[in-house]
Design a protein around this motif. Sequence first.
Motif, short mmCIF file in Angstrom:
data_model
loop_
_atom_site.label_atom_id
_atom_site.label_comp_id
_atom_site.label_asym_id
_atom_site.label_seq_id
_atom_site.Cartn_x
_atom_site.Cartn_y
_atom_site.Cartn_z
N LEU A 91 0.86 -1.18 0.00
CA LEU A 91 0.00 0.00 0.00
C LEU A 91 0.90 1.24 0.00
O LEU A 91 1.82 1.35 0.82
CB LEU A 91 -0.88 -0.03 1.25
N LEU A 92 0.66 2.15 -0.93
CA LEU A 92 1.47 3.36 -1.05
C LEU A 92 0.83 4.52 -0.29
O LEU A 92 1.51 5.27 0.41
CB LEU A 92 1.64 3.73 -2.53
N THR A 93 -0.49 4.66 -0.42
CA THR A 93 -1.14 5.81 0.19
C THR A 93 -2.59 5.52 0.53
O THR A 93 -3.21 4.64 -0.10
CB THR A 93 -1.05 7.03 -0.75
N LEU A 94 -3.12 6.24 1.49
CA LEU A 94 -4.55 6.32 1.75
C LEU A 94 -4.94 7.77 1.49
O LEU A 94 -4.43 8.67 2.16
CB LEU A 94 -4.87 5.98 3.20
N ILE A 95 -5.80 7.99 0.52
CA ILE A 95 -6.26 9.35 0.24
C ILE A 95 -7.74 9.42 0.58
O ILE A 95 -8.56 8.70 0.00
CB ILE A 95 -6.04 9.73 -1.24
N TYR A 96 -8.05 10.26 1.54
CA TYR A 96 -9.44 10.38 1.99
C TYR A 96 -10.19 11.36 1.10
O TYR A 96 -9.79 12.51 0.97
CB TYR A 96 -9.50 10.81 3.46
N THR A 97 -11.22 10.84 0.44
CA THR A 97 -12.02 11.69 -0.44
C THR A 97 -12.68 12.76 0.40
O THR A 97 -13.23 12.48 1.47
CB THR A 97 -13.09 10.87 -1.18
N SER A 98 -12.63 13.99 -0.10
CA SER A 98 -13.18 15.11 0.67
C SER A 98 -14.68 14.98 0.81
O SER A 98 -15.25 15.31 1.84
CB SER A 98 -12.82 16.43 -0.01
#
Length: 607
Positions: free
Chosen positions: A181-188
């Motif tokens: 896993l590279l990143t967790l991006i939380y959708t706004s």
Amino acid sequence: MAKLDFHIVNRIRAQVARLGDRAALRHQAAGQWLDISWREFGAQIHQLALALAGQGLKVQDKVAIFSNNMPRWTIADFATLYNRCVTVPIYPTNTPQQAAYILNDADVRVLFVGEQAQHDAALALADDCPQLERIVVMDESVVLADHPLVCHYRDFIDTYAPQADVAVLARRLDEIRMDDLLTLIYTSGTTGTPKGVMLDYANVASQIESHDQKLALDEGDTSLCFLPLSHVFERAWTFYVLHRGGINCYLSDTNQLKTALPAVKPNVMAAVPRVYEKIYSAVHDKVSRAPLHRKVMFTWAVNMGARMALARQECRPPSWLLQKSYNLADKLVLSKLRDLLGGNIKFMPCGGAKLDESIGRFFHAIGINVKLGYGMTETTATVSCWDDQCFNPDSIGMPMPGAEVKIGENNEILVRGPMVMRGYYNMPEETAKNFTADGFLKTGDAGHFDEHGNLFITDRIKELMKTSGGKYIAPQVIEGAIGKDHFIEQIAVIADTRKFVSALIVPCFETLEAHARELNIKYQDRLELIKHTQIIELIEKRVVELQKDLARFEQVKKFTLLPKAFSMDQGELTPTQKLRRKVIQDRYHQQIEEMYEESHKRSPRPH
């Protein structure tokens, strides 16, 4: 390249070794633009990576970055990835409550913060995040609170890097995997709870490969990095710029964009439609106040540019006369318009929302190769984009190599391929709900293909509004048509369960106040200005003209002018400038209801 060679950590390490003293990053300090070489970039990443290892982070632990754009944003990102840990970006404008939700959901152990505002927000949330072990402040000018978790960036390195086992970091770099896993991006999120989008190295690698087939970005090209790195668009674009050996130029204050462009003279720049809309409006506002002969020359020059752009789009050579006319138009007018963007633009990726067709055509006419793309966080950004030639400017381009796109139920655009996310973190049910049985991601956008394979978006399924008369309204289409006017800064359409379409409109006060001076209109403040009969009639006339190509049931029948812009601070906009419609409708409930009251004395009623 072999697959593992496209691993973004390997790409950065290869460029550090190959490019050495050449510039990798550029940033402002004391009013000057300063370079950081590839060698120094690599050394700073390695130092910070050792400190993170010395702090005790384990493989796939989470590290968050809560900051405006700066070189240390990217350095912290890669130092995290060197440890095979997971970067969790947080928008610098998020409230402490919003940031705390992300930190707790992702189980973040180390938090990097940028400036004083993020430092103060981090202190406000620290007690609500028991798993948080360290808050590292990247801007040296921040005044630190007396708190056991907080330390300056340099102190963090000096304290923890010596405690690291160098062999541990070396082993982690040797054992990197594409399925990490590279990143967790939380959708706004315009509504609902933020969802952590899980992207791995294979997702990013697939985008690097596909962009290599579509773009001509050269080593040493400069990219102005001003969209938030916390958003997938700018971050993925930064990865690509560095993969190609370009120079990433960081702008922390987006209000300085106008002055940064002539200083940086970027070759490329990722931008959202709102940037193009503002430039388009500013140019047309200036032309509207120019002498007649200048207006005529501008119109002729843009027309020549448009004809030349059409020839390129249709893959046919221009006539001798068109070429000569274009050369003159370019010398007299078009080159000066390109200078507004620094004068060196090769192409400009555009994404994040739909770009109005007329604005896209205008930029191509003046010689700016806008490459409109379509994508989402869940697809690691780009799914489709315009080619350099032979594309339909009314479309959102053709699918990128490796992207499998089809049209499903309710005309929904469905996507499958190596760029599609692994799923939503800690949300298996939400993940399952967003995929079809055969593994296609449901985008929530409705669209279609033409006979040439161009993809078109018709509306946003999740944001369709239904009037009380049963008509479906796509608010973005109406907002795009009206919002491009240079007298209009923002517009929010109201239509759901209503008998007709109305709108809340924020004027562009800089333009409006200049117009009021020309008409010798006297007013005390902006509220008085927008109530003036001549101002209301001006906006009414423009709204009527701008929506004449819309169906009658889609047209705004009444509007209310607002004295203050929608903002992120008030929760009315997401960090990517999308409207949070429920917040806006709740806040302006009274103004909206007045537009639907038959007894209301006067509301402009465009037909």
